[in-house]
Motif scaffolding. Sequence first.
Motif, PDB file in Angstrom:
ATOM      1  N   LYS A 113       0.832  -1.194   0.000  1.00  0.00           N
ATOM      2  CA  LYS A 113       0.000   0.000   0.000  1.00  0.00           C
ATOM      3  C   LYS A 113       0.871   1.250   0.000  1.00  0.00           C
ATOM      4  CE  LYS A 113      -4.117   0.575   2.590  1.00  0.00           C
ATOM      5  NZ  LYS A 113      -4.683   0.197   3.915  1.00  0.00           N
ATOM      6  N   ARG A 114       1.905   1.177   0.844  1.00  0.00           N
ATOM      7  CA  ARG A 114       2.793   2.319   0.931  1.00  0.00           C
ATOM      8  C   ARG A 114       3.435   2.599  -0.418  1.00  0.00           C
ATOM      9  NH1 ARG A 114       7.693   2.562   5.147  1.00  0.00           N
ATOM     10  NH2 ARG A 114       7.924   0.449   4.436  1.00  0.00           N
ATOM     11  N   TYR A 148       1.054   4.481  -2.535  1.00  0.00           N
ATOM     12  CA  TYR A 148       0.950   5.887  -2.136  1.00  0.00           C
ATOM     13  C   TYR A 148       2.165   6.663  -2.604  1.00  0.00           C
ATOM     14  CZ  TYR A 148      -2.746   4.162   0.918  1.00  0.00           C
ATOM     15  OH  TYR A 148      -3.863   3.573   1.396  1.00  0.00           O
ATOM     16  N   GLU A 149       3.328   6.023  -2.429  1.00  0.00           N
ATOM     17  CA  GLU A 149       4.553   6.700  -2.851  1.00  0.00           C
ATOM     18  C   GLU A 149       4.548   6.899  -4.354  1.00  0.00           C
ATOM     19  OE1 GLU A 149       7.791   4.469  -1.252  1.00  0.00           O
ATOM     20  OE2 GLU A 149       7.503   5.268   0.762  1.00  0.00           O
ATOM     21  N   LYS A 170      14.483  12.718   3.208  1.00  0.00           N
ATOM     22  CA  LYS A 170      15.105  11.614   3.946  1.00  0.00           C
ATOM     23  C   LYS A 170      14.912  11.799   5.447  1.00  0.00           C
ATOM     24  CE  LYS A 170      18.162   9.481   0.789  1.00  0.00           C
ATOM     25  NZ  LYS A 170      19.397   8.721   0.669  1.00  0.00           N
ATOM     26  N   ALA A 171      15.050  13.051   5.892  1.00  0.00           N
ATOM     27  CA  ALA A 171      14.862  13.309   7.320  1.00  0.00           C
ATOM     28  C   ALA A 171      13.431  12.991   7.741  1.00  0.00           C
ATOM     29  CB  ALA A 171      15.187  14.768   7.627  1.00  0.00           C
ATOM     30  N   LEU A 172      12.492  13.112   6.808  1.00  0.00           N
ATOM     31  CA  LEU A 172      11.094  12.846   7.136  1.00  0.00           C
ATOM     32  C   LEU A 172      10.726  11.378   6.960  1.00  0.00           C
ATOM     33  CD1 LEU A 172       9.390  15.933   5.482  1.00  0.00           C
ATOM     34  CD2 LEU A 172      10.018  15.609   7.869  1.00  0.00           C
ATOM     35  N   GLY A 173      11.706  10.571   6.547  1.00  0.00           N
ATOM     36  CA  GLY A 173      11.458   9.131   6.502  1.00  0.00           C
ATOM     37  C   GLY A 173      11.381   8.526   5.124  1.00  0.00           C
ATOM     38  N   ALA A 174      11.800   9.267   4.082  1.00  0.00           N
ATOM     39  CA  ALA A 174      11.828   8.663   2.753  1.00  0.00           C
ATOM     40  C   ALA A 174      12.951   7.636   2.710  1.00  0.00           C
ATOM     41  CB  ALA A 174      12.051   9.731   1.693  1.00  0.00           C
ATOM     42  N   ARG A 175      12.639   6.474   2.161  1.00  0.00           N
ATOM     43  CA  ARG A 175      13.682   5.465   2.027  1.00  0.00           C
ATOM     44  C   ARG A 175      14.407   5.677   0.706  1.00  0.00           C
ATOM     45  NH1 ARG A 175      10.086   0.352   2.539  1.00  0.00           N
ATOM     46  NH2 ARG A 175       8.860   1.698   1.181  1.00  0.00           N
ATOM     47  N   ALA A 222      15.325   4.850   8.194  1.00  0.00           N
ATOM     48  CA  ALA A 222      14.301   5.711   7.585  1.00  0.00           C
ATOM     49  C   ALA A 222      12.996   5.587   8.369  1.00  0.00           C
ATOM     50  CB  ALA A 222      14.095   5.329   6.124  1.00  0.00           C
ATOM     51  N   ASN A 239      11.026   8.444  10.351  1.00  0.00           N
ATOM     52  CA  ASN A 239       9.653   8.716   9.939  1.00  0.00           C
ATOM     53  C   ASN A 239       8.682   8.717  11.124  1.00  0.00           C
ATOM     54  OD1 ASN A 239       7.010   7.030   8.348  1.00  0.00           O
ATOM     55  ND2 ASN A 239       7.574   9.148   7.949  1.00  0.00           N
ATOM     56  N   ARG A 294      -0.020  19.530   2.046  1.00  0.00           N
ATOM     57  CA  ARG A 294       0.797  18.492   1.405  1.00  0.00           C
ATOM     58  C   ARG A 294       2.142  18.355   2.088  1.00  0.00           C
ATOM     59  NH1 ARG A 294      -0.039  15.647  -2.328  1.00  0.00           N
ATOM     60  NH2 ARG A 294       1.956  15.799  -3.378  1.00  0.00           N
ATOM     61  N   LEU A 336       3.396  14.691   4.021  1.00  0.00           N
ATOM     62  CA  LEU A 336       4.546  13.931   3.522  1.00  0.00           C
ATOM     63  C   LEU A 336       4.977  12.773   4.429  1.00  0.00           C
ATOM     64  CD1 LEU A 336       5.966  14.231   0.866  1.00  0.00           C
ATOM     65  CD2 LEU A 336       7.696  15.614   1.998  1.00  0.00           C
ATOM     66  N   PRO A 337       5.205  13.031   5.733  1.00  0.00           N
ATOM     67  CA  PRO A 337       5.616  11.900   6.585  1.00  0.00           C
ATOM     68  C   PRO A 337       4.549  10.806   6.655  1.00  0.00           C
ATOM     69  CG  PRO A 337       5.980  13.992   7.703  1.00  0.00           C
ATOM     70  CD  PRO A 337       5.170  14.289   6.484  1.00  0.00           C
ATOM     71  N   ILE A 367       2.613   9.926   4.130  1.00  0.00           N
ATOM     72  CA  ILE A 367       2.747   9.139   2.899  1.00  0.00           C
ATOM     73  C   ILE A 367       3.843   8.099   3.086  1.00  0.00           C
ATOM     74  CG2 ILE A 367       3.487   9.229   0.494  1.00  0.00           C
ATOM     75  CD1 ILE A 367       2.173  12.003   0.351  1.00  0.00           C
ATOM     76  N   TYR A 368       4.983   8.557   3.643  1.00  0.00           N
ATOM     77  CA  TYR A 368       6.104   7.631   3.840  1.00  0.00           C
ATOM     78  C   TYR A 368       5.760   6.562   4.866  1.00  0.00           C
ATOM     79  CZ  TYR A 368       8.748  11.061   1.185  1.00  0.00           C
ATOM     80  OH  TYR A 368       9.190  11.902   0.204  1.00  0.00           O
ATOM     81  N   GLY A 421       2.817   5.211   4.911  1.00  0.00           N
ATOM     82  CA  GLY A 421       1.838   4.333   4.282  1.00  0.00           C
ATOM     83  C   GLY A 421       0.424   4.520   4.789  1.00  0.00           C
ATOM     84  N   ILE A 422       0.114   5.734   5.223  1.00  0.00           N
ATOM     85  CA  ILE A 422      -1.247   6.010   5.692  1.00  0.00           C
ATOM     86  C   ILE A 422      -2.131   6.307   4.478  1.00  0.00           C
ATOM     87  CG2 ILE A 422      -2.652   7.452   7.237  1.00  0.00           C
ATOM     88  CD1 ILE A 422      -0.484   6.035   8.747  1.00  0.00           C
ATOM     89  N   GLU A 423      -3.348   5.843   4.518  1.00  0.00           N
ATOM     90  CA  GLU A 423      -4.233   6.013   3.362  1.00  0.00           C
ATOM     91  C   GLU A 423      -4.681   7.475   3.219  1.00  0.00           C
ATOM     92  OE1 GLU A 423      -8.573   5.143   4.499  1.00  0.00           O
ATOM     93  OE2 GLU A 423      -7.424   3.390   5.142  1.00  0.00           O
ATOM     94  N   PRO A 424      -4.978   7.880   1.969  1.00  0.00           N
ATOM     95  CA  PRO A 424      -5.210   9.300   1.669  1.00  0.00           C
ATOM     96  C   PRO A 424      -6.249   9.981   2.579  1.00  0.00           C
ATOM     97  CG  PRO A 424      -5.109   8.039  -0.341  1.00  0.00           C
ATOM     98  CD  PRO A 424      -5.040   7.052   0.767  1.00  0.00           C
ATOM     99  N   ARG A 439      -4.859  10.562   5.992  1.00  0.00           N
ATOM    100  CA  ARG A 439      -3.741  11.480   5.863  1.00  0.00           C
ATOM    101  C   ARG A 439      -4.234  12.912   5.960  1.00  0.00           C
ATOM    102  NH1 ARG A 439      -1.063   8.739   1.002  1.00  0.00           N
ATOM    103  NH2 ARG A 439      -1.771  10.500  -0.239  1.00  0.00           N
ATOM    104  N   ARG A 444       4.455  19.332  10.705  1.00  0.00           N
ATOM    105  CA  ARG A 444       5.000  18.217   9.935  1.00  0.00           C
ATOM    106  C   ARG A 444       5.806  17.282  10.835  1.00  0.00           C
ATOM    107  NH1 ARG A 444       9.065  19.702   5.161  1.00  0.00           N
ATOM    108  NH2 ARG A 444      10.366  20.174   6.965  1.00  0.00           N
TER     109      ARG A 444
END
Lengths: 416, 250
Positions: free
Chosen positions: A2-3, A6-7, A327-332, B89, B93, B113, B117-118, B120-121, B123-126, B129, B165
Amino acid sequence: MKRFLYELSESWKIAAAQMRSNLTRSTLTALGVIIGIIAVTLMGTAVNGISIGFDKSMAVLGDDVLYVTQWPWKPVDDWWNYRDRKKIKTEYAETLNRMIAATPNSNLVIAVPTSNFMRSIKYGGNQVNNVFVLGTTSDFIVTSTIDCTSGRFFNELESRGGANVVVIGYDVADALFPSENPIDKSVLINGQLFKVVGVNTRQGTFLGLFSWDSMAAMPLAAFNKYFSAKSDSDVRVKVKDKTRLADAKDELTGLMRRVRGLPPEKKEDFSINEQQAFKSTLDPVKNSIAIAGLFITGLSLFVGAIGIMNITFVSVKERTKEIGTRKALGARRRTILLQFLIESTALCLLGGFIGLVFAYLMCFGIGKAFPSFPIHFSVGLVLLSMIVSIFTGLFSGFAPAWTASRLDPVAALRYE
Amino acid sequence: MSLVTRLTGPVVIDIENITKDYVMGEEVVHALRGVTLKIHRNEYIAIMGPSGSGKSTLMNMLGCLDTPTSGRYEFNSKSVAEMDDDELAAVRNREIGFVFQTFNLLPRSTSLRNVELPLIYAGIEPGRRMERATQVLTDVGLGDRIHHKPNELSGGQRQRVAIARALVNGPSIILADEPTGNLDSKTGEEIMDLLERLYERGNTIILVTHERDIAAHARRTVHLRDGLIEMDHAGFIPELDLPIAEMTST
Ligand SMILES: Nc1ncnc2c1ncn2[C@@H]1O[C@H](COP(=O)(O)OP(=O)(O)OP(=O)(O)O)[C@@H](O)[C@H]1O
Ligand SMILES: [Mg+2]
């Protein structure tokens, strides 16, 4: 999973926003891909058209017909061995037909004689030169894909009686009778009047290969009555089961040896050909045209891809700090990789789409301007060029996207 | 010098003898030279020290953005050295909220938006979110600015978006490196009020600052100097927490 979705959708949005905010830059970069796709697609349609043209011409020969000829249908180095062969006589057809009838379970159906030469045909003030005039029997239609738009092929009665009737090709009819119905009109061939009984369906020509469009067919008896025996003759033999062409060929070889009265130790003094022989000489030509053409046009697409790669590198550089923040916000790593891959792919897809539209319009224009030019736009080609665009995008985006995904977050955040 | 600190909850951050070297050609810069620190849940810590003393380096280390040259680091009792890139990561997050001096908002995206962002990373549904981001933005007082882009917001508002954020995934700690450094003192105070509220609601806050006024909000102060902890004491003690220059002169 799912993630990932979304990504993915997030990446598409970013890509779209990125293109919108750098409109000029994106357009200019996409231009390379647009041109590349136009070139590749046009070449693709041409290659496609050539291929279809070849196949059409081949279809005239029929895939279930064997041709007994003096010369083989392939290039020969020892032409002198063939030059002195006895000519193929039209009478062989009758002999062969008797033999076929006498053979139980024969693989052959019927033998049809043909004689031909080039002549001009006249009607009123109109004249067509270099018409391939064919003398044959009414059985000819069994061995060929010939069809009549109007009228009919000559019948058995006319065939046996050697009536002065003729069936003409589409182009011949078009030139002689621009505004009249040709049926039952009399045309002049070599000083003799022939009544037109049929006109063939249009076939289209390609590179001057066989086409019924510029032919005329008449009963063999009439042909022999009026035209010198100097013409070339062949015998064509229809095969019962085209999946057993080799057997049929062996059988026909045996029959022809008997016709010619060859003792077992002597080599054949005739050739038996089929469509395949022609194909195997022409296919390499067709393939080299395709490969050379696609390679050259592929180069222009490659240049376009380099442009995309370059702009994606610029984009990565410009947005180093953003990458650090993400990346700081958790992007892999794979998130960042995906993001830039999608940016380059979106750009290529857009370019590909625009290119395709242009290519389609150009094809349309060329088709209108030169109807005989073999160009063929197909759904397969559309899909193919879209796939090519996607791969171009992935290819050109990979190096920059990889660099971006490997950036050290602290260094990226510090980047000014 | 370690004065008693308010021990509130389980240990979130536990570092021991952390060092960090930067190799610049021939020269090696020792940014951190053996830092030991324990931070509990719901602490409010200010890290102070002169420029170049290693504050940002330490923050990046605590935030799992950077790896130490040597030493032990356990985050929520898990060894950070053993985490791979994806796990790091994930920690950044879900467990850490960063607030930067320069805000670091995505310039072309709306507040909403940016805050999403965090999520989305994560994997929370829209739908969720949107709901969550709107709520956090409302919490920081920007309920009427969710569709504004950063360039349509004031500096203080931008920093509040950044704080929203940082908060949106419900992190264990909030790391703020000079969050008021780019703001005037009045707006800075507003941001500090916001952090104070977050602290009162149970968040753990670690703050880097030069300014005594800002540091005075914290419940514990750590002084760094040349990559070492010089002082670590509860509260803010005006006599102790003088700017280093003044301290050395007195
Ligand atoms: N990427 C790097 N490469 C080389 N040296 C570095 C790097 N990052 C930091 N340093 C050095 O490490 C030391 C500590 O830097 P750091 O940024 O942690 O200081 P700071 O306390 O945050 O200072 P300031 O208050 O000015 O922000 C400095 O001497 C700096 O030059
Ligand atoms: Mg700093």
